[in-house]
Design a protein around this motif. Structure first.
Motif, PDB file in Angstrom:
ATOM      1  N   LEU A 328      43.123  51.382  60.022  1.00 49.41           N
ATOM      2  CA  LEU A 328      44.391  50.498  59.290  1.00 49.41           C
ATOM      3  C   LEU A 328      43.333  49.641  58.582  1.00 49.41           C
ATOM      4  N   HIS A 329      42.192  49.733  58.195  1.00 46.97           N
ATOM      5  CA  HIS A 329      41.534  48.778  57.284  1.00 46.97           C
ATOM      6  C   HIS A 329      41.575  49.133  56.010  1.00 46.97           C
ATOM      7  N   ASN A 330      41.815  48.345  55.151  1.00 41.32           N
ATOM      8  CA  ASN A 330      42.179  48.720  53.390  1.00 41.32           C
ATOM      9  C   ASN A 330      43.223  49.907  53.419  1.00 41.32           C
ATOM     10  N   ALA A 331      43.972  50.134  54.381  1.00 40.80           N
ATOM     11  CA  ALA A 331      45.011  50.908  54.262  1.00 40.80           C
ATOM     12  C   ALA A 331      46.288  50.419  53.635  1.00 40.80           C
ATOM     13  N   SER A 332      46.971  51.040  52.924  1.00 42.60           N
ATOM     14  CA  SER A 332      48.341  50.898  52.292  1.00 42.60           C
ATOM     15  C   SER A 332      49.562  51.766  52.853  1.00 42.60           C
ATOM     16  N   ILE A 333      50.630  50.731  53.233  1.00 41.79           N
ATOM     17  CA  ILE A 333      51.573  51.303  53.950  1.00 41.79           C
ATOM     18  C   ILE A 333      52.879  50.584  53.649  1.00 41.79           C
ATOM     19  N   PRO A 334      54.032  51.286  53.695  1.00 46.42           N
ATOM     20  CA  PRO A 334      55.189  50.335  53.326  1.00 46.42           C
ATOM     21  C   PRO A 334      55.423  49.028  54.408  1.00 46.42           C
TER      22      PRO A 334
END
Length: 750
Positions: A328-334
């Motif tokens: 989840l680190h530096n992830a991009s999600i809606p």
């Protein structure tokens, strides 16, 4: 009648002594007695005599400190393998050196200090600390053991100075120091990589500082007064920062402070402005300063542990997003949940995991024979669900349909992505938890029945609000039965792959078992945002970490074949703990208190309650006590009462705890019982000498009594010291054993 005092160690120390803080700042009830006792002195000692006496005091303190350090550092390197809980706290020290995030039920200060000691002494954090008995080989472990031994060595001089200040008696202080120096249990705990010596160091530092600032009460707002008051606050922060049982010494200091302020409030010679200044000083030094330091330890903890590690799964998805190496680190999600999204749903209770299903069915006789739904701690494709409207099978991802967000209060279906079965519940009983309903996967290609419908609710939000990924805390209410989706935390049998049971509970009370959040979120029709935007603030992280620690503490249960004990066992020294080795060929270390010391302490508590009650009743009834007896009575009631309160606060709360308990939990209380023993026997022997003053040898009763106790304690240490320093050879029941004849209780296992 002459006073029953002797020379040397038995010299009477009842009169107040001048120092940087002046005489003992007795509260109103004690001032007259102290003055009367002081007046009994025929003349003031000469200046040269005072200097000689001061030099003797410093020499005795140095001797006590040197002996404490010598016993704690003797054979510190042995055994050269992991002993008992070194496997946990040594490993956690390694995590700090490697900056790897982990979870523990205790606050971080003690482990941070262990890691710092290892780092400064050349340890590189590569030793695995897998299990007790593993050899350290070339790894540098002495820095961490030495640090714990260093702090453990200060317990003796701290107790010595505390008793000296409370009783004004060198002999009482010296007896207390001997009890702690020659106790095999305190010695053992101080020689290994453990939190206990660090915790006890801060507890005793807080106790000593509190007593010292009380003694400066006749010079409020002076430099020494501010120093000891501030040091009390620092020590309280340290005690709480190591273990939550530091709350007990905080409670003791708090009660002392309340009594102190109440006395000041009743002193009509003080203006309300002055009383307000006293209150403000205590709030700043005993509340604001400790809270600031305690919070700062967590800030450092989170800053250092910045890499993903074994503790990730215990915390929320939003918390995990701040750890480098986590998916989840530096992830991009809606950001907001919409229909058609593929999601994972994570339970907020510690160590429950993700809502999960697989193609295996519940076995015959376990509710309906439908697809199993469980929770699973690890990332897996079977954790993926598609969120759909309850009343349509149309594809929400069709470009011709506009994006429709899921809102608080919506009726939804959750379709398992891998098997196309809907999350389902009915009135069949859950497999393990009685009166809960079974949760299954049901339907074909998303087509099921009305038992697949769930109302999604956001905790503490209004209807119509959007649902945020990671941040929103949601509940799923089954539309037909009205039950709430949750996990009992119970482990399913092998037919359930030993995953955790999911149920639908008819009890609607909000608990973490029934609260979830959306973690992974895939929807090609929505713009992605960086999860950095959703990362929790420091206050949120701090609050979450405390909730997880508290749940972890309350959930601690004994493992298979683990040796635990009960609080009533502890004062009687009923059972010990194996630190190292079992067989006669092993190097064995056994945590057990010196029985002479511990049973003397237990006897002293009983004698104190008896004698203290008699004296208190006599004073309350207006009995006119001789000046000598009155002075000794005040020492016993006030000084002894203070340490008895410490013993009570550090012992009896364990009877109320539901978590697993061990013998070593008693040792902070043991420090206070040893101080009580020193004060009690010194006072009783002085009272005996006073009562037999007409007897020619009365002056020697006190000296002989104290020396007998000192020599008896030292000899018992000589007998039992192999328990701490290590034994090799036959067990105690063998006549050839070096411990033969010393297994005084059958429950001792060495």
């Amino acid at each position: 009648m002459p006073p029953a005092t002797g020379g040397g160690l038995a010299e009477s120390e009842l009169r107040p002594r001048r120092g940087r803080c002046g005489p003992q700042a007795a509260r109103a009830a004690g001032r007259d007695v102290a003055t009367e006792a002081a007046a009994r002195s025929p003349k003031r000692p000469a200046r040269g005599s005072q200097r000689f006496e001061a030099a003797g005091r410093w020499a005795l303190l140095a001797l006590v400190t040197l002996l404490s350090f010598a016993t704690r550092f003797h054979r510190l390197a042995e055994p050269r393998h992991i002993c008992w809980d070194e496997t946990h706290f040594g490993k956690m020290g390694s995590y700090y050196i490697n900056r790897t995030f982990f979870f523990d039920v205790h606050p971080p200060l003690g482990k941070m200090l262990i890691g710092l000691a290892g780092y400064l002494s050349g340890y590189d954090g590569t030793f695995l600390f897998q299990k007790p008995g593993d050899k350290y080989e070339h790894h540098s472990y002495m820095g961490m053991r030495g640090f714990c031994a260093f702090l453990g060595s200060w317990l003796v001089p701290f107790a010595y100075l505390t008793v000296l200040d409370l009783s004004k008696s060198l002999s009482a202080a010296l007896l207390t120091a001997a009890l702690l120096t020659f106790d095999t249990g305190c010695l053992t705990l101080s020689q290994y990589i453990l939190l206990d010596p660090i915790l006890m160091f801060f507890i005793m530092a807080a106790m000593l500082s509190m007593v010292k600032y009380n003694s400066c009460a006749n010079r409020p707002f002076s430099a020494p007064w501010w120093f000891w008051l501030s040091l009390t606050g620092v020590s309280l922060a340290g005690a709480l920062g190591v273990k939550f049982v530091g709350l007990f010494i905080i409670l003791q200091v708090g009660l002392n402070t309340i009594a102190d302020l109440w006395h000041l409030f009743g002193d009509l010679s003080l203006s309300l402005v002055t009383v307000g200044k006293h209150l403000t000083a205590r709030v700043l030094c005993l509340i604001v300063l400790p809270l600031a330091l305690y919070t700062a330890t967590f800030a450092v903890h989170f800053m250092v542990l910045s890499k993903s590690g074994p503790g990730d799964g215990f915390f929320s998805s939003a918390f995990q997003a701040r750890l480098s190496g986590n998916n989840l680190h530096n992830a991009s999600i809606p950001e907001h949940l919409a229909y058609g999204s593929v999601i994972t749903v994570k339970n907020l209770r510690m160590a429950i995991g993700y809502l999960h299903s697989h193609r295996h069915l519940y076995p015959e006789g376990i509710g309906a024979r439908q697809q199993q739904v469980t929770t699973y701690l690890h990332k897996d494709y079977n954790n993926l669900w598609i969120i759909k409207k309850h009343n349509t099978n149309s594809d929400p991802l069709d470009p011709s349909f506009p994006v429709e967000f899921v809102r608080h209060g919506d009726i939804i279906r959750l379709e398992h992505k891998e098997t196309s079965r809907n999350l389902h519940s009915h009135y069949h009983e859950a497999p393990l938890t009685r009166k809960h309903y079974q949760v299954t996967g049901y339907g074909i290609n998303g087509t099921g029945d009305s038992n697949d419908f769930w109302r999604i609710e956001v905790v503490n939000r209004k209807f119509g609000n959007r649902i945020k990924v990671l941040r929103s805390r949601i509940r799923l209410i089954h539309l037909v039965t009205g039950c709430v989706l949750g996990s009992s935390g119970k482990v399913l049998p092998k037919w359930g792959w030993e995953q955790l049971e999911v149920t639908c509970t008819p009890y609607l009370k909000e608990t973490l078992n029934s609260i979830w959040n959306v973690e992974d979120h895939i929807n090609p029709k929505l713009p992605n945002i960086s999860l950095n935007v959703l990362q929790p603030s420091f206050p949120e992280i701090l609050l979450e970490s405390h909730m997880v620690m508290i749940r972890g503490n309350s959930g601690l249960k004994p493992k298979d074949n683990e040796f635990t004990s009960k609080p009533w066992h502890w004062p009687i020294n009923y059972q010990g703990l194996r630190f190292s080795g079992i067989n006669d060929t092993d190097f064995r270390v056994y945590l057990l208190g010196n029985p002479v010391v511990w049973w003397l302490n237990l006897l002293s508590i009983a004698l104190y309650l008896l004698s203290g009650s008699i004296i208190a009743i006599a004073i309350q009834r207006g009995a006119q006590l001789p000046a000598e007896v009155a002075g000794l009575s005040q020492v016993l009631l006030r000084g002894g009462g203070q340490v008895l309160l410490g013993w009570t606060l550090h012992y009896f709360p364990f009877f109320l705890m539901g978590r697993v308990l061990y013998f070593h939990h008693y040792f902070p209380a043991m420090l206070f019982s040893s101080m009580l023993t020193g004060i009690l026997w010194d006072t009783l022997l002085r009272l005996c000498a006073w009562g037999l003053a007409s007897w020619p040898l009365a002056r020697g009763i006190h000296v002989v009594g104290i020396l007998s106790l000192l020599l008896g304690t030292a000899y018992s240490f000589y007998l039992f010291h192999p328990l701490a320093y290590g034994m090799v050879g036959p067990l105690a029941q063998d006549p050839q054993s070096p411990m033969a004849g010393l297994r005084w209780l059958d429950s001792w296992d060495f």
